[in-house]
Design a protein around this motif. Structure first.
Motif, PDB file in Angstrom:
ATOM      1  N   VAL A  22       1.651   2.478  -3.913  1.00 19.99           N
ATOM      2  CA  VAL A  22       0.586   2.684  -4.903  1.00 19.99           C
ATOM      3  C   VAL A  22      -0.111   4.007  -4.605  1.00 19.99           C
ATOM      4  O   VAL A  22       0.007   4.539  -3.496  1.00 19.99           O
ATOM      5  N   LEU A  56      -2.654  -4.450 -10.590  1.00 19.99           N
ATOM      6  CA  LEU A  56      -3.267  -3.284  -9.958  1.00 19.99           C
ATOM      7  C   LEU A  56      -2.974  -2.028 -10.775  1.00 19.99           C
ATOM      8  O   LEU A  56      -1.809  -1.674 -10.972  1.00 19.99           O
ATOM      9  N   PRO A  57      -4.009  -1.330 -11.283  1.00 15.51           N
ATOM     10  CA  PRO A  57      -3.775  -0.116 -12.067  1.00 15.51           C
ATOM     11  C   PRO A  57      -3.110   0.978 -11.235  1.00 15.51           C
ATOM     12  O   PRO A  57      -3.539   1.275 -10.117  1.00 15.51           O
ATOM     13  N   LEU A  58      -2.064   1.572 -11.805  1.00 15.15           N
ATOM     14  CA  LEU A  58      -1.358   2.666 -11.137  1.00 15.15           C
ATOM     15  C   LEU A  58      -1.608   4.004 -11.819  1.00 15.15           C
ATOM     16  O   LEU A  58      -1.139   5.034 -11.358  1.00 15.15           O
ATOM     17  N   VAL A 118      -7.165  -1.542  -2.266  1.00 20.87           N
ATOM     18  CA  VAL A 118      -7.145  -2.785  -3.060  1.00 20.87           C
ATOM     19  C   VAL A 118      -5.713  -3.184  -3.402  1.00 20.87           C
ATOM     20  O   VAL A 118      -5.467  -3.892  -4.380  1.00 20.87           O
ATOM     21  N   ALA A 119      -4.755  -2.751  -2.598  1.00 18.83           N
ATOM     22  CA  ALA A 119      -3.343  -2.994  -2.888  1.00 18.83           C
ATOM     23  C   ALA A 119      -2.990  -4.473  -2.914  1.00 18.83           C
ATOM     24  O   ALA A 119      -2.002  -4.867  -3.547  1.00 18.83           O
ATOM     25  N   GLU A 124       0.813  -1.217   0.000  1.00 14.29           N
ATOM     26  CA  GLU A 124       0.000   0.000   0.000  1.00 14.29           C
ATOM     27  C   GLU A 124       0.848   1.270   0.000  1.00 14.29           C
ATOM     28  O   GLU A 124       0.385   2.342  -0.417  1.00 14.29           O
ATOM     29  N   SER A 151      -5.531   6.402  -3.799  1.00 14.89           N
ATOM     30  CA  SER A 151      -6.848   5.919  -4.209  1.00 14.89           C
ATOM     31  C   SER A 151      -6.887   4.406  -4.398  1.00 14.89           C
ATOM     32  O   SER A 151      -7.957   3.803  -4.407  1.00 14.89           O
ATOM     33  N   ALA A 152      -5.712   3.773  -4.562  1.00 17.91           N
ATOM     34  CA  ALA A 152      -5.650   2.329  -4.805  1.00 17.91           C
ATOM     35  C   ALA A 152      -5.223   1.539  -3.578  1.00 17.91           C
ATOM     36  O   ALA A 152      -5.149   0.312  -3.625  1.00 17.91           O
ATOM     37  N   ARG A 153      -4.961   2.207  -2.479  1.00 12.09           N
ATOM     38  CA  ARG A 153      -4.418   1.503  -1.313  1.00 12.09           C
ATOM     39  C   ARG A 153      -5.390   0.477  -0.735  1.00 12.09           C
ATOM     40  O   ARG A 153      -4.972  -0.559  -0.231  1.00 12.09           O
ATOM     41  N   TYR A 190       0.730  -0.774 -14.468  1.00 17.54           N
ATOM     42  CA  TYR A 190       0.147  -1.698 -13.491  1.00 17.54           C
ATOM     43  C   TYR A 190       1.231  -2.266 -12.569  1.00 17.54           C
ATOM     44  O   TYR A 190       2.392  -2.385 -12.961  1.00 17.54           O
TER      45      TYR A 190
END
Length: 218
Positions: free
Chosen positions: A39, A53-55, A46-47, A36, A42-44, A60
């Motif tokens: 990334v 995982l889209p960055l 779903v890390a 987490e 906003s993506a943490r 990704y």
């Protein structure tokens, strides 16, 4: 609020260990390194998802299981010098830095390398540097490398990266075959010659800047 320690535990127990990852050093590092932190905010939440995982900007972070299996096969040792191609936000570089003597994280996206440098510094990771430049060209300043890891699908391993691999060195990459299927391949250099074998199939997103060289048949 996400319990990241619990998410990391379930990633290891649910995605890593059941998929033939048995290297204790690697499992310990994956258990301790916070995805987490590398990334976008906003993506943490779903890390630790079991998918790429889209960055942002078309980039990704590799699926945990694929990444872990690649590292197990390339067998990073404490004395190794490593080139991490497509390091993105720095997570893979952080993991490799805890396994090897030194690692260079390379990416062509200046925004991502800036994030990687900041995240690595914030996590107190030592033995890691981050460089910005064309990924297919590698990073000659610190070559040769005992290990090269390519963090995404490519059509072929560029000659420049093969040349930067030390004798007896290992390179792991996901190479797209003629059917469009991604094959994780382990390359090894012996006598200056690079040979490879297929390890398993995987379908991560492609890395930019790795167009296959055009050949002409007469």
């Amino acid at each position: 609020m996400t319990d990241f320690a619990a998410a990391r535990f379930f990633m290891v127990e649910g995605q890593i260990r059941p998929n033939k990852v048995t290297d204790h050093r690697l499992v310990d590092v994956l258990s301790e390194t916070p995805r987490e932190a590398f990334v976008p905010e906003s993506a943490r939440g779903v890390a630790y998802v079991d998918d790429d995982l889209p960055l942002g900007n078309g980039r990704y972070l590799l699926e945990p299981m694929v990444f872990a299996r690649m590292l197990q096969y390339v067998s990073v040792q404490e004395t190794d010098r490593v080139l991490d191609v497509g390091c993105a936000g720095g997570y893979s570089t952080a993991v490799l830095a805890r396994l090897a003597a030194s690692v260079v994280g390379l990416d062509s996206d200046a925004g991502l390398t800036a994030q990687a440098k900041a995240a690595l510094a914030a996590q107190g990771v030592v033995g890691a540097t981050v460089a910005t430049g064309p990924m297919a060209e590698g990073y000659t300043q610190s070559a040769p490398y005992d290990v090269i890891v390519i963090e995404g699908t490519v059509p072929e391993v560029p000659a420049a990266l093969a040349e930067q691999l030390a004798e007896d060195g290992r390179l792991v990459a996901i190479v797209q075959d003629e059917r469009g299927v991604g094959e994780v391949r382990l390359f090894q250099k012996a006598g200056g010659v690079l040979s490879s074998r297929i390890l398993f199939e995987a379908q991560p997103h492609t890395l930019p800047g790795f167009a296959k060289k055009t050949t002409f048949v007469f």
